[in-house]
Design an enzyme around this catalytic site. Structure first.
Site, short mmCIF file in Angstrom:
data_model
loop_
_atom_site.label_atom_id
_atom_site.label_comp_id
_atom_site.label_asym_id
_atom_site.label_seq_id
_atom_site.Cartn_x
_atom_site.Cartn_y
_atom_site.Cartn_z
N THR A 1 0.82 -1.22 0.00
CA THR A 1 0.00 0.00 0.00
C THR A 1 0.85 1.27 0.00
O THR A 1 0.34 2.35 -0.22
CB THR A 1 -0.94 0.02 1.22
OG1 THR A 1 -0.15 -0.10 2.41
CG2 THR A 1 -1.93 -1.12 1.17
N GLY A 2 2.15 1.14 0.26
CA GLY A 2 3.05 2.30 0.28
C GLY A 2 3.48 2.68 -1.13
O GLY A 2 3.02 2.12 -2.12
N CYS B 1 18.33 2.53 -4.15
CA CYS B 1 17.98 3.41 -5.28
C CYS B 1 19.08 4.42 -5.58
O CYS B 1 19.30 4.80 -6.73
CB CYS B 1 16.67 4.13 -5.00
SG CYS B 1 16.63 4.97 -3.41
N GLU C 1 21.96 5.99 4.43
CA GLU C 1 22.10 6.04 2.97
C GLU C 1 23.56 6.13 2.52
O GLU C 1 23.94 5.55 1.51
CB GLU C 1 21.33 7.25 2.46
CG GLU C 1 20.92 7.16 1.02
CD GLU C 1 19.75 6.23 0.76
OE1 GLU C 1 19.37 6.12 -0.41
OE2 GLU C 1 19.23 5.59 1.70
N LYS D 1 25.22 2.71 2.62
CA LYS D 1 24.72 1.87 1.52
C LYS D 1 25.36 2.30 0.20
O LYS D 1 25.76 1.48 -0.62
CB LYS D 1 23.20 2.00 1.39
CG LYS D 1 22.40 1.40 2.53
CD LYS D 1 20.91 1.73 2.33
CE LYS D 1 20.10 1.39 3.57
NZ LYS D 1 18.72 1.90 3.46
N HIS E 1 16.88 10.66 -8.65
CA HIS E 1 18.10 10.87 -7.86
C HIS E 1 19.22 11.29 -8.80
O HIS E 1 19.51 10.60 -9.79
CB HIS E 1 18.51 9.58 -7.14
CG HIS E 1 17.64 9.21 -5.98
ND1 HIS E 1 16.62 9.99 -5.51
CD2 HIS E 1 17.67 8.09 -5.18
CE1 HIS E 1 16.04 9.37 -4.47
NE2 HIS E 1 16.66 8.23 -4.25
N ASN F 1 14.26 7.03 -9.22
CA ASN F 1 14.49 6.26 -7.99
C ASN F 1 13.39 5.26 -7.65
O ASN F 1 13.67 4.26 -7.00
CB ASN F 1 14.68 7.21 -6.80
CG ASN F 1 13.54 8.17 -6.63
OD1 ASN F 1 13.29 9.03 -7.50
ND2 ASN F 1 12.80 8.06 -5.55
#
Length: 356
Positions: free
Chosen positions: A1-2, A146, A211, A214, A252, A337
């Site tokens: 649902t997101g 992403c 982030e 990553k 991005h 992204n």
């Protein structure tokens, strides 16, 4: 649902191979139709597909029940890392393959983390994972963060320069050696729109939790190799990164500086980008961009407004390759992204797995 779940739903409308038959979400959404569960939170710029509106959402925790209705699962859930790890493996153990957008399994040694144009061979590690899970068909595969999509494909194209003597096959002449990247990341990466996050209007925030780590480490895992049934990350190039949230909805952008072992020419760099292709292009997978990386000559490109939807959001746009006074070369990269960087990248992984 997101937001990423919604992007999956949108991308899978009219997909030639895959059909959305079942949607599962948190217990608070279970029992409602998908349309009711999402309510006024539909964040895509295309309408919700008619086919899914009336699908009754199941409880994602009822693993056996959900798995019995599907051939495989796309995962984009909002839970803690440990909960995600467990539930994805629980689905795999029902002999249901799981292709995940979540970060939880990105460092599980026998889970492939794949950009299909870059490291499709990492899917071979699945055979070792199945042994660990005790499955014949079930497994977990993931796609990377992403933020790295706007520069990791570019660096990959440049890692492929010819070795300078056959005897020194491992010593590639022009390998990127040191990389400094700053990413300017869209708010949809946080699952938000401007309506949800008004304080982002006219603002930038120089912090996105987790982030930077990553962005520095995940490319090395993608460039790694399978040894003894696990993926061993590469050790070079060294990457250092800053990640900044900017007031943009989708896309991005990365500003990147690269030092090479031996400096190539600008013409060589551009040629490597525009000729770079991988297994998805050879197999003509349904979601694969025909041209993976485009190079834009104009000084003011790539731009979000003009370039973010290049190749339906599955391509990478690069511009402004120019010499640098500290490093060898610098460039600007752009990727979508939530398409290439999230749901679209996972759909392409699933297509690769099906084709293989």
């Amino acid at each position: 649902t997101g937001m990423v779940g919604q992007r999956f739903i949108s991308l899978l409308e009219n997909h030639p191979w895959f059909e959305v038959t079942t949607i599962a979400a948190s217990p608070r959404s279970a029992g409602k139709t998908y349309e009711e569960a999402v309510g006024d939170r539909w964040k895509m710029d295309t309408p919700m597909p008619e086919k899914v509106k009336k699908i009754v959402v199941m409880n994602v925790n009822e693993v056996e029940k959900v798995a019995s209705e599907v051939d495989f699962v796309f995962s984009a859930v909002d839970m803690t890392k440990e909960e995600i790890k467990k539930i994805e493996e629980d689905y795999a153990k029902t002999e249901t393959p799981v292709v995940s957008n979540n970060s939880a399994h990105r460092w599980t040694p026998d889970v492939p983390m794949v950009v299909p144009e870059i490291n499709p061979e990492h899917m071979k590690v699945i055979e070792f994972q199945k042994k660990r899970l005790g499955t014949t068909r079930g497994f977990v595969a993931v796609k990377p963060n992403c933020s790295i999509q706007s520069y990791a494909p570019v660096l990959t194209a440049w890692k492929e320069f010819e070795p300078y003597t056959p005897a020194l096959h491992a010593l590639l002449e022009f390998q990127p050696k040191v990389v400094v990247a700053t990413t300017y990341q869209a708010i949809s990466g946080a699952g938000k729109t401007f309506k949800d996050w008004p304080e982002m209007v006219g603002n930038i925030i120089p912090y996105i939790g987790g982030e930077e780590e990553k962005s520095e480490k995940e490319p090395l895992r993608i460039w790694g190799e399978i040894r003894d049934g696990v993926i061993v990350p590469a050790t070079s190039p060294v990457i250092t990164c800053q990640c900044i949230r900017v007031p943009v909805l989708n896309g991005h952008t990365a500003a990147v500086f690269v030092k090479f072992r031996k400096k190539p020419t600008k013409e060589q760099l551009i040629e490597k980008l525009v000729t770079f292709k991988g297994v998805p292009q050879e197999l003509e997978l349904p979601s694969a961009p025909k041209q993976f990386i485009q190079y834009l000559e104009e000084d003011n490109r790539p731009q979000i407004q003009l370039d973010v939807n290049y190749e339906n959001g599955m391509g990478i746009s690069v511009g402004r390759i120019r010499e640098d006074s500290v490093y060898d070369w610098k460039f600007v990269g752009l990727s979508h992204n939530t398409v290439r960087g999230a749901a679209g990248g996972a759909v392409l992984c699933a297509e690769l797995l099906k084709a293989q």
